[in-house]
Structures are given as C-alpha cells and as structure tokens.
Design an enzyme around this catalytic site. Structure first.
Site, PDB file in Angstrom:
ATOM      1  N   CYS A 224     -70.468  68.073  -2.503  1.00 23.13           N
ATOM      2  CA  CYS A 224     -69.028  68.007  -2.716  1.00 23.13           C
ATOM      3  C   CYS A 224     -68.785  67.216  -3.996  1.00 23.13           C
ATOM      4  CB  CYS A 224     -68.349  67.330  -1.530  1.00 23.13           C
ATOM      5  SG  CYS A 224     -66.569  67.109  -1.747  1.00 23.13           S
TER       6      CYS A 224
ATOM      7  N   CYS B 289     -66.847  63.761  -3.098  1.00 26.04           N
ATOM      8  CA  CYS B 289     -67.408  62.635  -2.341  1.00 26.04           C
ATOM      9  C   CYS B 289     -68.928  62.621  -2.265  1.00 26.04           C
ATOM     10  CB  CYS B 289     -66.827  62.616  -0.924  1.00 26.04           C
ATOM     11  SG  CYS B 289     -67.453  63.930   0.127  1.00 26.04           S
TER      12      CYS B 289
ATOM     13  N   CYS C 110     -64.725  69.906   3.442  1.00 24.13           N
ATOM     14  CA  CYS C 110     -65.743  68.858   3.501  1.00 24.13           C
ATOM     15  C   CYS C 110     -65.357  67.913   4.641  1.00 24.13           C
ATOM     16  CB  CYS C 110     -65.785  68.108   2.166  1.00 24.13           C
ATOM     17  SG  CYS C 110     -66.880  66.672   2.192  1.00 24.13           S
TER      18      CYS C 110
ATOM     19  N   CYS D 296     -64.465  64.040   3.116  1.00 20.18           N
ATOM     20  CA  CYS D 296     -63.231  63.726   2.378  1.00 20.18           C
ATOM     21  C   CYS D 296     -62.083  64.690   2.662  1.00 20.18           C
ATOM     22  CB  CYS D 296     -63.508  63.667   0.880  1.00 20.18           C
ATOM     23  SG  CYS D 296     -63.996  65.233   0.143  1.00 20.18           S
TER      24      CYS D 296
ATOM     25  N   CYS E 146     -67.722  81.600   1.085  1.00 19.79           N
ATOM     26  CA  CYS E 146     -67.252  81.934  -0.256  1.00 19.79           C
ATOM     27  C   CYS E 146     -66.513  80.711  -0.800  1.00 19.79           C
ATOM     28  CB  CYS E 146     -66.331  83.151  -0.169  1.00 19.79           C
ATOM     29  SG  CYS E 146     -65.846  83.820  -1.750  1.00 19.79           S
TER      30      CYS E 146
END
Length: 182
Positions: free
Chosen positions: A98, A101, A147, A150, A170
């Site tokens: 990510c 984060c 995610c 976060c 995707c």
C-alpha cells in the site's frame, strides 16, 4: 424521468469500459498469464505476516502525504485512467505494498495480464491486509478492495479471473508501490 447529465455520463463511461474490456478478450474471461515461464512463489517473511494495527490520519495529513492523484483514488474512491500505471509492466519477483501505509498486499506470483489497463492479481499476498466492501455506485453492484490498515481504496475484485481462484483483483496502480525480493 429526467437523468442528470453527470449520472448519464458516468453510466455510459462504465458501460463503455466494460464493453471494451469484454471485446478485447473476445467475450472470454480476461485472465492471461504474465509470461509462459513459471513464476516463483513469493514467500512471506515473519514481518509480512505480523499483525498490522489500524492507521488513522486526518484528512489534512493524508493530503500532505499523498499526491493529489493518489489522494483522489485512495481517499475518495476515484479511479486512475486505464493503461497509465507503470506497474502494468512490472514483472519482477516481489511484493506490492500500500503506497499510503506500506502494508504488504499482493505478490508478483499472483499478478497476471488482464487486458483491462489496471494491474490485476488472483489473490492477496496477506489476506488479513485486505478488506472487501460492497460498492453500489454507478448503478452497479461491485466488491471494492480496501487496505485493512489505513482503509484506503485500492480497486475492485471480480469473479472473472484465472484458476485457481477465479478472482481478478483489479487495482489502481497508483495505490501500490513495488518492493523487489530476491
């Protein structure tokens, strides 16, 4: 009944994207292998599997950390333009984290060429780091990928991916950063 022109444009754009992706594959599932070579599995380290705590920041903190484009996608569920991500051609051995984060999300051994214009994966690298939420925008019912650490919007997951999972995560490439692994 009169449709708002912005809503009509959004519906037509979503329909056009779906038709283009469908036609690009002759009406077949959009899953194609990255290469003909066997891709070595990425083995999670103890750090990859360690539980991640929730990360909360103010809107001002997110704006200061992210580019305007990342902020729009990660925090306001926008979508990057298809075919613009430099991660589309990323085929090295490693993991995708990510960008907001640093949570480990997807691995190179689950990446495949979907032909959609966005990086696509068959499964999460660390399933606990992904949250799926219902998305009913644009008059469609989809599953949105976030995610877990976060809460950032990453993309969507569909049931038209390759075996063995049949799933296609995707993702907006702008939400990810790549970490090569030996």
């Amino acid at each position: 009944m009169k449709l708002n022109s912005a809503i009509l444009l959004a519906v037509l754009t979503a329909a056009a994207l779906g038709i283009v992706a469908f036609r690009a594959h002759g009406g077949k599932p959009m899953a194609q292998p990255v290469t003909n070579e066997k891709i070595e599995p990425v083995i999670p380290t103890a750090a990859d599997l360690a539980p991640i705590g929730k990360l909360e920041k103010s809107d001002a903190e997110w704006k200061a950390q992210l580019t305007p484009e990342q902020y729009a996608v990660l925090r306001h569920q926008h979508t990057e333009r298809a075919g613009t991500s430099n991660l589309l051609s990323e085929h090295r051995h490693g993991i995708f984290r990510c960008v907001a984060c640093d949570a480990p999300l997807f691995a190179s051994d689950s990446k495949f060429e979907s032909g959609t214009g966005w990086p696509s994966f068959t499964k999460p690298f660390v399933p606990a780091n992904i949250v799926i939420a219902e998305d009913n925008t644009l008059f469609m019912k989809r599953d949105e990928v976030h995610c877990a650490r976060c809460g950032s919007h990453l993309g969507h997951v569909f049931d038209d991916g390759p075996a063995p999972t049949g799933q296609r995560y995707c993702l907006n490439g702008i939400t990810l950063k790549f970490e090569p692994r030996p």
